[in-house]
Design a protein around this motif. Structure first.
Motif, mmCIF file in Angstrom:
data_model
loop_
_atom_site.group_PDB
_atom_site.id
_atom_site.type_symbol
_atom_site.label_atom_id
_atom_site.label_comp_id
_atom_site.label_asym_id
_atom_site.label_seq_id
_atom_site.Cartn_x
_atom_site.Cartn_y
_atom_site.Cartn_z
ATOM 1 N N MET A 1 0.840 -1.194 0.000
ATOM 2 C CA MET A 1 0.000 0.000 0.000
ATOM 3 C C MET A 1 0.876 1.246 0.000
ATOM 4 O O MET A 1 1.867 1.310 0.741
ATOM 5 N N THR A 2 0.514 2.208 -0.819
ATOM 6 C CA THR A 2 1.248 3.462 -0.892
ATOM 7 C C THR A 2 0.339 4.609 -0.462
ATOM 8 O O THR A 2 -0.812 4.684 -0.880
ATOM 9 N N VAL A 3 0.883 5.501 0.369
ATOM 10 C CA VAL A 3 0.131 6.643 0.870
ATOM 11 C C VAL A 3 0.804 7.916 0.378
ATOM 12 O O VAL A 3 2.037 8.037 0.408
ATOM 13 N N ASN A 4 0.001 8.880 -0.081
ATOM 14 C CA ASN A 4 0.504 10.179 -0.520
ATOM 15 C C ASN A 4 0.022 11.267 0.435
ATOM 16 O O ASN A 4 -1.162 11.282 0.812
ATOM 17 N N ILE A 5 0.926 12.147 0.826
ATOM 18 C CA ILE A 5 0.561 13.304 1.631
ATOM 19 C C ILE A 5 1.127 14.542 0.957
ATOM 20 O O ILE A 5 2.038 14.460 0.127
ATOM 21 N N ARG A 6 0.589 15.721 1.319
ATOM 22 C CA ARG A 6 1.035 16.935 0.626
ATOM 23 C C ARG A 6 0.943 18.139 1.535
ATOM 24 O O ARG A 6 0.186 18.173 2.509
ATOM 25 N N SER A 7 1.753 19.147 1.187
ATOM 26 C CA SER A 7 1.669 20.478 1.783
ATOM 27 C C SER A 7 1.683 21.473 0.632
ATOM 28 O O SER A 7 1.651 21.089 -0.547
ATOM 29 N N SER A 8 1.780 22.749 0.948
ATOM 30 C CA SER A 8 1.820 23.765 -0.109
ATOM 31 C C SER A 8 3.085 23.665 -0.952
ATOM 32 O O SER A 8 3.104 24.108 -2.104
ATOM 33 N N ALA A 9 4.144 23.076 -0.405
ATOM 34 C CA ALA A 9 5.434 23.078 -1.097
ATOM 35 C C ALA A 9 5.952 21.690 -1.457
ATOM 36 O O ALA A 9 6.865 21.580 -2.279
ATOM 37 N N ASP A 86 -4.268 12.088 7.222
ATOM 38 C CA ASP A 86 -5.010 13.204 6.661
ATOM 39 C C ASP A 86 -4.209 13.751 5.489
ATOM 40 O O ASP A 86 -3.245 13.110 5.034
ATOM 41 N N GLU A 87 -4.572 14.900 4.981
ATOM 42 C CA GLU A 87 -3.926 15.399 3.765
ATOM 43 C C GLU A 87 -2.423 15.576 3.921
ATOM 44 O O GLU A 87 -1.659 15.289 3.003
ATOM 45 N N GLY A 88 -1.982 16.042 5.098
ATOM 46 C CA GLY A 88 -0.576 16.375 5.275
ATOM 47 C C GLY A 88 0.206 15.452 6.169
ATOM 48 O O GLY A 88 1.400 15.704 6.416
ATOM 49 N N SER A 89 -0.396 14.362 6.660
ATOM 50 C CA SER A 89 0.343 13.484 7.567
ATOM 51 C C SER A 89 -0.205 12.068 7.520
ATOM 52 O O SER A 89 -1.360 11.838 7.134
ATOM 53 N N VAL A 90 0.643 11.133 7.922
ATOM 54 C CA VAL A 90 0.241 9.731 8.013
ATOM 55 C C VAL A 90 1.089 9.050 9.076
ATOM 56 O O VAL A 90 2.260 9.402 9.261
ATOM 57 N N THR A 115 4.929 14.001 8.563
ATOM 58 C CA THR A 115 4.095 15.197 8.514
ATOM 59 C C THR A 115 4.761 16.244 7.648
ATOM 60 O O THR A 115 5.941 16.575 7.838
ATOM 61 N N LEU A 116 4.013 16.794 6.689
ATOM 62 C CA LEU A 116 4.501 17.863 5.832
ATOM 63 C C LEU A 116 3.918 19.192 6.296
ATOM 64 O O LEU A 116 2.711 19.320 6.469
ATOM 65 N N THR A 117 4.810 20.183 6.469
ATOM 66 C CA THR A 117 4.408 21.548 6.790
ATOM 67 C C THR A 117 5.248 22.478 5.937
ATOM 68 O O THR A 117 6.464 22.601 6.165
#
Length: 293
Positions: A1-9, A86-90, A115-117
């Motif tokens: 399983m692959t998980v993608n997370i994102r931030s503004s950058a 969630d969108e920015g963390s796993v 976590t992406l910030t």
């Protein structure tokens, strides 16, 4: 399983197999983690648990019993479950099982969170000893960053810096086992150039560097990857021997390889974390990247 997370950058991709970071991409398309087609090794950023580095004679002694430890531990090859996202963390979770108890006797829970910030990735880990006896372990990460980051550049366009003069002893490795140290191997350096062949003699395994931040930066473009060791005392720089540099691993370690002359007991190794029953250790480090075009 692959998980993608994102931030503004940034966007990050993490596999549940080993809870391993497999991609870290800037908003401008820069691949900060070396992509598979350019890597000259077979991993991307393995998690090192319950040991870091090589294992003497392929086993370790715990409570007088021998257990079949392997280089960098078994977590990198284990399947984790996703516990929160969630969108920015796993967060990923690995708990002891009959399979792990055959490899080591500890009843543990290992939780790893990404976590992406903005332009920073924070990697947080929690290890809980769920057993009745003390637990001894090491923990580390082995991320392989692209070098160079941009097409048309060379690895030798890059250099390491530390935010000021750095001092650190270097561990001497013989057959990947600790055989001694070189005191003051880094003594006031502020900038170390990347050079082809610099890793042909093995990794730079540095004990308790006086500065916690290491930046790998292009002298041509200013693009950089910066890792802050955070709660980890030791730093390893590594790239495969006798190959052109396409990636450099900048690794936070709470641990060391086994000693060439040691007795293989976990509790006597330096830089081993000891947890009492029901105790939890929490550690984190960060990776920050530039967004300079």
């Amino acid at each position: 399983m692959t998980v993608n997370i994102r931030s503004s950058a940034l966007t990050a991709q993490i596999s549940s197999h080993g809870a391993e970071l497999t991609a870290l991409r800037g908003a401008d398309g820069t691949e900060y983690l070396c992509p598979p087609e350019r890597r000259n090794w077979d991993r991307s950023a393995p998690v090192l648990f319950p040991n870091t580095g090589a294992v003497k004679n392929g086993c370790t002694l715990i409570g007088g019993e021998r257990y079949p430890y392997i280089q960098h531990g078994f977590a990198k090859d284990a399947e984790f479950s996703v516990s929160d996202q969630d969108e920015g963390s796993v967060s990923f979770l690995l708990r002891y099982s009959d399979d792990t108890l055959r490899l080591c006797p500890y009843r543990f829970e290992l939780r790893i969170s990404y976590t992406l910030t903005g332009s920073t990735l924070t990697v947080s880990s929690g290890v809980t000893n769920e057993g009745p006896e003390p637990m001894f372990f090491s923990l580390g990460f082995h991320p392989g960053f692209a070098c160079p980051l941009r097409p048309g550049e060379r690895a030798e366009d890059y250099f390491f810096s530390f935010g000021g003069p750095i001092n650190a002893d270097r561990v001497i490795l013989e057959d990947a086992l600790v055989s001694g140290t070189v005191p003051g191997f880094w003594s006031g350096e502020t900038r170390i150039p990347v050079r082809e062949g610099m890793f042909d003699g093995g990794s730079f395994t540095m004990v308790k560097p006086s500065r916690k931040t290491i930046r790998m930066e292009s002298a041509r473009t200013g693009k950089f990857v910066e890792l802050c060791l955070g709660d980890y005392p030791n730093l390893v720089l590594w790239a495969p021997k006798n190959k052109p540099i396409t990636n450099i691993c900048i690794e936070p370690w709470y641990g060391l390889p086994d000693s060439l002359h040691g007795d293989s007991r976990q509790e006597t190794k330096p830089y081993v974390i000891r947890l009492a029953a029901q105790e939890t250790a929490k550690l984190s480090f960060t990776v920050t990247v530039s967004q300079t075009k």
